[in-house]
Scaffold this motif. Sequence first.
Motif, mmCIF file in Angstrom:
data_model
loop_
_atom_site.group_PDB
_atom_site.id
_atom_site.type_symbol
_atom_site.label_atom_id
_atom_site.label_comp_id
_atom_site.label_asym_id
_atom_site.label_seq_id
_atom_site.Cartn_x
_atom_site.Cartn_y
_atom_site.Cartn_z
ATOM 1 N N ARG A 127 7.287 10.224 -1.432
ATOM 2 C CA ARG A 127 7.222 11.698 -1.442
ATOM 3 C C ARG A 127 6.335 12.227 -0.317
ATOM 4 N NH1 ARG A 127 6.760 10.884 -7.299
ATOM 5 N NH2 ARG A 127 4.495 11.199 -7.143
ATOM 6 N N GLU A 159 13.335 10.491 -1.045
ATOM 7 C CA GLU A 159 11.989 10.419 -1.607
ATOM 8 C C GLU A 159 11.975 9.717 -2.962
ATOM 9 O OE1 GLU A 159 11.231 14.533 -4.088
ATOM 10 O OE2 GLU A 159 10.471 14.396 -2.039
ATOM 11 N N ARG A 160 13.150 9.387 -3.465
ATOM 12 C CA ARG A 160 13.239 8.636 -4.708
ATOM 13 C C ARG A 160 14.186 7.451 -4.513
ATOM 14 N NH1 ARG A 160 15.405 10.770 -10.560
ATOM 15 N NH2 ARG A 160 16.007 8.709 -11.299
#
Length: 343
Positions: A127, A159-160
């Motif tokens: 993130r 970001e994931r």
Amino acid sequence: MRLGIQLGYSGEGFAEAVDEVAEFEEAGADLVVVPEAYSFDAVSQLGYLAARTRRMGLASGVMQLYTRTPTLTAMTAAGLDYVSGGRFSLGLGASGPQVIEGFHGVRYDAPVARTREIVEICRRVWRRETLVFEGSHYRIPLPGEYGKPLKLINHPVRERIPVLLAAMGPRNVALAAEIADGWQALWLDPRASARVFADALADGLARRSPDLGPLDVSVPVPFVLAAPEPALLQRHRAQLALYLGGMGARGRNFSNDLVRRYGYADEATRIQELYLSGRRAEAVAAVPDDLVAATSLVGHRDEIRRRLDALAAAGVTTLLASPLAPTRAERVKHIAELRAILP
């Protein structure tokens, strides 16, 4: 059910294996998984596979959580996701003290707590948060005048990045169900899975964030569309003997513990005693036929379909096949046929 390809430990023939993976992709495979153990590292091979595939996902199966710092694990996952165009999933596992202490020279302690902290650190890095972490096992930055909170220079593709946790014991399985995108099971016997794993899964799922979505459950199986001749399953039987007998010490062998919970306590003891005393051929012969059959996928189409239904009923959502057919053309053909009959 997704269809993945489980590669073996790297060695001779890697370039040919990658050529075959590209053909598996064309035949409908969704994913390729690369192991690590104490072989060549998984990362270099995954980078090579990223360049040789177009659509299929890539996953480590598994990177060992003790052998890289948490932030290096996060950076490596982000790098593999970058070079693959957002196709990488981070498979993590604790391995065991035999490998971690014996080969890497790192103390094996608190695997469940360390896993939780590493996953949280990775997600913060992806993130691009300025990283400050105060955990029981990891502290970032270290105290002192030189340590400075930093964030990842690059912007990750995602970001994931999906996190897949390898787990056998109840606490590890519960943790996977709680915090991971997927659970990488090993030696999953669908006849016993509900009895052995139900409580741990329920415990973890009760604490799971809805943001994670459903838990993906993947299981590797040797696979061939053919009558289950003993010779076809001999390599699988030998691998079971290795893991039940030699991958760990007396009293600290996670695979051995698992099959005890399945109901093979006497057999597990005998396999380990034979293997550790150097009587390896006898250890292989002592692996129960039922266990060999339950943890593989061998048979003609109707039998394969029945077994797939049993795996689906046990919660499996991703099948990781290791094709056993003797020729490359047959292996690719079998993967295409398996794709067609998956639930």
